[in-house]
Design a protein around this motif. Structure first.
Motif, PDB file in Angstrom:
ATOM      1  N   LYS A  18       0.793  -1.237   0.000  1.00  0.00           N
ATOM      2  CA  LYS A  18       0.000   0.000   0.000  1.00  0.00           C
ATOM      3  C   LYS A  18       0.825   1.287   0.000  1.00  0.00           C
ATOM      4  O   LYS A  18       0.405   2.313   0.539  1.00  0.00           O
ATOM      5  CB  LYS A  18      -0.998   0.033   1.165  1.00  0.00           C
ATOM      6  CG  LYS A  18      -1.884  -1.191   1.254  1.00  0.00           C
ATOM      7  CD  LYS A  18      -2.748  -1.355   0.038  1.00  0.00           C
ATOM      8  CE  LYS A  18      -3.689  -2.538   0.211  1.00  0.00           C
ATOM      9  NZ  LYS A  18      -3.955  -3.269  -0.987  1.00  0.00           N
ATOM     10  N   ALA A  19       2.002   1.262  -0.618  1.00  0.00           N
ATOM     11  CA  ALA A  19       2.750   2.503  -0.825  1.00  0.00           C
ATOM     12  C   ALA A  19       1.986   3.361  -1.829  1.00  0.00           C
ATOM     13  O   ALA A  19       1.204   2.850  -2.637  1.00  0.00           O
ATOM     14  CB  ALA A  19       4.148   2.203  -1.346  1.00  0.00           C
ATOM     15  N   ASN A  20       2.204   4.651  -1.784  1.00  0.00           N
ATOM     16  CA  ASN A  20       1.519   5.586  -2.666  1.00  0.00           C
ATOM     17  C   ASN A  20       2.472   6.142  -3.723  1.00  0.00           C
ATOM     18  O   ASN A  20       3.680   6.239  -3.481  1.00  0.00           O
ATOM     19  CB  ASN A  20       0.946   6.754  -1.867  1.00  0.00           C
ATOM     20  CG  ASN A  20      -0.107   6.305  -0.889  1.00  0.00           C
ATOM     21  OD1 ASN A  20      -0.965   5.501  -1.226  1.00  0.00           O
ATOM     22  ND2 ASN A  20      -0.031   6.809   0.326  1.00  0.00           N
ATOM     23  N   ASP A  21       1.900   6.511  -4.858  1.00  0.00           N
ATOM     24  CA  ASP A  21       2.598   7.255  -5.905  1.00  0.00           C
ATOM     25  C   ASP A  21       3.951   6.614  -6.251  1.00  0.00           C
ATOM     26  O   ASP A  21       4.989   7.259  -6.205  1.00  0.00           O
ATOM     27  CB  ASP A  21       2.779   8.703  -5.456  1.00  0.00           C
ATOM     28  CG  ASP A  21       3.056   9.637  -6.609  1.00  0.00           C
ATOM     29  OD1 ASP A  21       2.826   9.248  -7.779  1.00  0.00           O
ATOM     30  OD2 ASP A  21       3.521  10.763  -6.351  1.00  0.00           O
ATOM     31  N   ILE A  22       3.917   5.339  -6.602  1.00  0.00           N
ATOM     32  CA  ILE A  22       5.137   4.581  -6.911  1.00  0.00           C
ATOM     33  C   ILE A  22       5.565   4.886  -8.344  1.00  0.00           C
ATOM     34  O   ILE A  22       4.771   4.758  -9.274  1.00  0.00           O
ATOM     35  CB  ILE A  22       4.899   3.067  -6.750  1.00  0.00           C
ATOM     36  CG1 ILE A  22       4.367   2.759  -5.355  1.00  0.00           C
ATOM     37  CG2 ILE A  22       6.191   2.294  -7.041  1.00  0.00           C
ATOM     38  CD1 ILE A  22       3.729   1.391  -5.242  1.00  0.00           C
ATOM     39  N   LYS A  23       6.816   5.277  -8.493  1.00  0.00           N
ATOM     40  CA  LYS A  23       7.355   5.582  -9.818  1.00  0.00           C
ATOM     41  C   LYS A  23       8.640   4.775 -10.030  1.00  0.00           C
ATOM     42  O   LYS A  23       9.484   4.678  -9.150  1.00  0.00           O
ATOM     43  CB  LYS A  23       7.655   7.057  -9.941  1.00  0.00           C
ATOM     44  CG  LYS A  23       6.432   7.936  -9.756  1.00  0.00           C
ATOM     45  CD  LYS A  23       6.375   9.021 -10.747  1.00  0.00           C
ATOM     46  CE  LYS A  23       5.205   9.931 -10.723  1.00  0.00           C
ATOM     47  NZ  LYS A  23       4.165   9.896  -9.850  1.00  0.00           N
ATOM     48  N   LEU A  24       8.754   4.196 -11.217  1.00  0.00           N
ATOM     49  CA  LEU A  24       9.955   3.476 -11.643  1.00  0.00           C
ATOM     50  C   LEU A  24      10.596   4.335 -12.725  1.00  0.00           C
ATOM     51  O   LEU A  24      10.016   4.539 -13.789  1.00  0.00           O
ATOM     52  CB  LEU A  24       9.579   2.098 -12.171  1.00  0.00           C
ATOM     53  CG  LEU A  24      10.681   1.233 -12.755  1.00  0.00           C
ATOM     54  CD1 LEU A  24      11.808   1.006 -11.766  1.00  0.00           C
ATOM     55  CD2 LEU A  24      10.111  -0.094 -13.215  1.00  0.00           C
ATOM     56  N   VAL A  25      11.770   4.868 -12.435  1.00  0.00           N
ATOM     57  CA  VAL A  25      12.442   5.819 -13.316  1.00  0.00           C
ATOM     58  C   VAL A  25      13.648   5.132 -13.959  1.00  0.00           C
ATOM     59  O   VAL A  25      14.509   4.598 -13.265  1.00  0.00           O
ATOM     60  CB  VAL A  25      12.905   7.077 -12.532  1.00  0.00           C
ATOM     61  CG1 VAL A  25      13.506   8.109 -13.476  1.00  0.00           C
ATOM     62  CG2 VAL A  25      11.757   7.671 -11.721  1.00  0.00           C
ATOM     63  N   ASP A  26      13.700   5.169 -15.275  1.00  0.00           N
ATOM     64  CA  ASP A  26      14.801   4.591 -16.039  1.00  0.00           C
ATOM     65  C   ASP A  26      15.881   5.661 -16.199  1.00  0.00           C
ATOM     66  O   ASP A  26      15.718   6.614 -16.967  1.00  0.00           O
ATOM     67  CB  ASP A  26      14.289   4.140 -17.407  1.00  0.00           C
ATOM     68  CG  ASP A  26      15.352   3.477 -18.267  1.00  0.00           C
ATOM     69  OD1 ASP A  26      16.554   3.631 -17.974  1.00  0.00           O
ATOM     70  OD2 ASP A  26      14.973   2.818 -19.245  1.00  0.00           O
ATOM     71  N   ILE A  27      16.972   5.521 -15.458  1.00  0.00           N
ATOM     72  CA  ILE A  27      18.039   6.535 -15.485  1.00  0.00           C
ATOM     73  C   ILE A  27      19.273   6.062 -16.251  1.00  0.00           C
ATOM     74  O   ILE A  27      20.326   6.700 -16.193  1.00  0.00           O
ATOM     75  CB  ILE A  27      18.433   6.971 -14.054  1.00  0.00           C
ATOM     76  CG1 ILE A  27      18.985   5.804 -13.239  1.00  0.00           C
ATOM     77  CG2 ILE A  27      17.244   7.631 -13.349  1.00  0.00           C
ATOM     78  CD1 ILE A  27      19.605   6.205 -11.924  1.00  0.00           C
ATOM     79  N   ARG A  28      19.153   4.974 -17.004  1.00  0.00           N
ATOM     80  CA  ARG A  28      20.314   4.406 -17.696  1.00  0.00           C
ATOM     81  C   ARG A  28      21.018   5.395 -18.613  1.00  0.00           C
ATOM     82  O   ARG A  28      22.239   5.374 -18.718  1.00  0.00           O
ATOM     83  CB  ARG A  28      19.909   3.168 -18.503  1.00  0.00           C
ATOM     84  CG  ARG A  28      19.536   1.983 -17.631  1.00  0.00           C
ATOM     85  CD  ARG A  28      19.061   0.822 -18.444  1.00  0.00           C
ATOM     86  NE  ARG A  28      17.789   1.189 -19.091  1.00  0.00           N
ATOM     87  CZ  ARG A  28      17.142   0.435 -19.937  1.00  0.00           C
ATOM     88  NH1 ARG A  28      17.622  -0.747 -20.272  1.00  0.00           N
ATOM     89  NH2 ARG A  28      15.999   0.827 -20.455  1.00  0.00           N
ATOM     90  N   GLU A  29      20.269   6.266 -19.260  1.00  0.00           N
ATOM     91  CA  GLU A  29      20.869   7.214 -20.202  1.00  0.00           C
ATOM     92  C   GLU A  29      21.470   8.431 -19.516  1.00  0.00           C
ATOM     93  O   GLU A  29      22.232   9.173 -20.128  1.00  0.00           O
ATOM     94  CB  GLU A  29      19.824   7.670 -21.237  1.00  0.00           C
ATOM     95  CG  GLU A  29      19.286   6.549 -22.093  1.00  0.00           C
ATOM     96  CD  GLU A  29      20.350   5.904 -22.975  1.00  0.00           C
ATOM     97  OE1 GLU A  29      21.185   6.645 -23.534  1.00  0.00           O
ATOM     98  OE2 GLU A  29      20.351   4.661 -23.090  1.00  0.00           O
TER      99      GLU A  29
END
Length: 113
Positions: A18-29
């Motif tokens: 139940k975490a809120n506002d989950i974002k997976l950000v691709d920072i490879r570049e």
């Protein structure tokens, strides 16, 4: 498994808990220190601390071990370094204050339900 799969496992744990506002950000570049960031919010320091325990336990099942954890004693912002995956767990106030979404705003983002 690839790093994205481990990142999605961690994101799913956060969603299930139940975490809120989950974002997976691709920072490879944009970064050489990691491939992915996960950003999520808990409603309290206690909940944020619990999230970190759940993630650590779940990723250990896949032999992905945390290299370092910062903020565990204050729990307003916990940073978990798994090498190629960095997980940032915030209280609502800390997330607003540090605004990591703005810092990494030019990177691809996947929102996790």
């Amino acid at each position: 498994m690839e790093n994205i799969e481990y990142a999605k496992i961690a994101a799913k744990v956060l969603s299930d808990k139940k975490a809120n506002d989950i974002k997976l950000v691709d920072i490879r570049e944009k970064a050489s220190f990691a491939d992915y960031l996960i950003i999520a919010t808990g409603q309290s320091e206690r909940q944020v601390n619990g999230f970190s325990d759940y993630i650590e336990d779940e990723l250990a099942k896949y032999e992905q071990f945390v290299k370092s954890i910062e903020g565990k004693t204050t729990s307003e912002w916990i940073l978990m370094d798994f090498g190629d995956i960095i997980i940032n767990l915030f209280t609502p106030q800390a997330r607003d204050k540090y605004n990591l979404e703005k810092v990494w705003g030019d990177c691809p983002v996947e929102e996790i339900e």
